[in-house]
Design a protein around this motif. Sequence first.
Motif, short mmCIF file in Angstrom:
data_model
loop_
_atom_site.label_atom_id
_atom_site.label_comp_id
_atom_site.label_asym_id
_atom_site.label_seq_id
_atom_site.Cartn_x
_atom_site.Cartn_y
_atom_site.Cartn_z
N PHE A 268 -6.71 8.52 -2.54
CA PHE A 268 -7.94 7.73 -2.65
C PHE A 268 -9.01 8.26 -1.70
O PHE A 268 -10.16 8.46 -2.08
CB PHE A 268 -7.65 6.26 -2.35
CG PHE A 268 -8.87 5.38 -2.36
CD1 PHE A 268 -9.40 4.93 -3.55
CD2 PHE A 268 -9.48 5.01 -1.17
CE1 PHE A 268 -10.53 4.12 -3.56
CE2 PHE A 268 -10.60 4.21 -1.17
CZ PHE A 268 -11.12 3.76 -2.37
N PHE A 269 -8.62 8.49 -0.45
CA PHE A 269 -9.60 8.98 0.53
C PHE A 269 -10.07 10.39 0.22
O PHE A 269 -11.24 10.72 0.44
CB PHE A 269 -9.04 8.91 1.95
CG PHE A 269 -9.04 7.51 2.51
CD1 PHE A 269 -10.21 6.78 2.58
CD2 PHE A 269 -7.87 6.92 2.94
CE1 PHE A 269 -10.23 5.49 3.08
CE2 PHE A 269 -7.88 5.64 3.45
CZ PHE A 269 -9.05 4.92 3.53
N THR B 271 1.30 5.03 0.61
CA THR B 271 0.62 6.02 1.46
C THR B 271 0.10 7.20 0.66
O THR B 271 -1.02 7.68 0.89
CB THR B 271 1.57 6.53 2.56
OG1 THR B 271 2.12 5.40 3.25
CG2 THR B 271 0.83 7.38 3.56
N VAL C 274 -4.37 1.54 -5.50
CA VAL C 274 -3.88 1.78 -4.14
C VAL C 274 -3.27 0.51 -3.57
O VAL C 274 -2.19 0.54 -2.96
CB VAL C 274 -5.02 2.29 -3.22
CG1 VAL C 274 -4.61 2.26 -1.76
CG2 VAL C 274 -5.41 3.70 -3.61
N LEU C 275 -3.95 -0.61 -3.74
CA LEU C 275 -3.49 -1.88 -3.17
C LEU C 275 -2.53 -2.63 -4.09
O LEU C 275 -2.09 -3.73 -3.75
CB LEU C 275 -4.70 -2.77 -2.85
CG LEU C 275 -5.70 -2.19 -1.86
CD1 LEU C 275 -6.89 -3.11 -1.71
CD2 LEU C 275 -5.03 -1.92 -0.52
N VAL D 282 0.85 -1.18 0.00
CA VAL D 282 0.00 0.00 0.00
C VAL D 282 0.89 1.23 0.00
O VAL D 282 1.73 1.40 0.88
CB VAL D 282 -0.93 0.01 1.23
CG1 VAL D 282 -1.77 1.26 1.26
CG2 VAL D 282 -1.81 -1.22 1.25
N ARG E 291 -0.88 7.25 -2.46
CA ARG E 291 -2.06 6.81 -3.20
C ARG E 291 -3.25 6.63 -2.26
O ARG E 291 -4.39 6.92 -2.63
CB ARG E 291 -1.79 5.50 -3.92
CG ARG E 291 -0.89 5.65 -5.12
CD ARG E 291 -0.72 4.33 -5.81
NE ARG E 291 0.17 4.46 -6.95
CZ ARG E 291 0.60 3.44 -7.66
NH1 ARG E 291 0.23 2.22 -7.35
NH2 ARG E 291 1.40 3.62 -8.69
N LEU E 292 -3.00 6.16 -1.04
CA LEU E 292 -4.07 5.95 -0.08
C LEU E 292 -4.70 7.28 0.33
O LEU E 292 -5.93 7.41 0.38
CB LEU E 292 -3.54 5.22 1.15
CG LEU E 292 -4.55 4.75 2.17
CD1 LEU E 292 -5.52 3.75 1.53
CD2 LEU E 292 -3.85 4.13 3.36
N LEU F 10 -9.04 1.60 -6.07
CA LEU F 10 -8.63 0.72 -4.99
C LEU F 10 -7.60 -0.30 -5.48
O LEU F 10 -6.66 -0.64 -4.76
CB LEU F 10 -9.85 0.00 -4.41
CG LEU F 10 -9.69 -0.65 -3.06
CD1 LEU F 10 -9.25 0.36 -2.02
CD2 LEU F 10 -10.99 -1.30 -2.64
#
Length: 102
Positions: free
Chosen positions: A11-12, A5, A65-66, A3, A7-8, A62
Amino acid sequence: MSVDTDRLISFFILWGTPAVFSIVEYCKLSKTEKKEAIRDLIFLKSIATTGFILIGGVMASLGRVLSLLPLHVIGTFILAIGGIVGAVEAWKTERKVLLSLF
């Protein structure tokens, strides 16, 4: 599966902000407006266009991100289907409007 960070967080921000605003606005609606909104959202045309676009976009994001390529590909495919169906629906609506002018 790693993951990233950055990109996470993206994403949020990308998907969380509109989701929160939509939930807040939905809570402000009257009871009859809520029923009408739900009825409009479960209409087949709405699911085939907006629903596929949103679900495909979330899945593709997603997957990025993953770092899961299959999830990204499936999401992109669903997104493309929603876009194509939306374009066809818009074309049919525009065509009816143009034909009614003549």
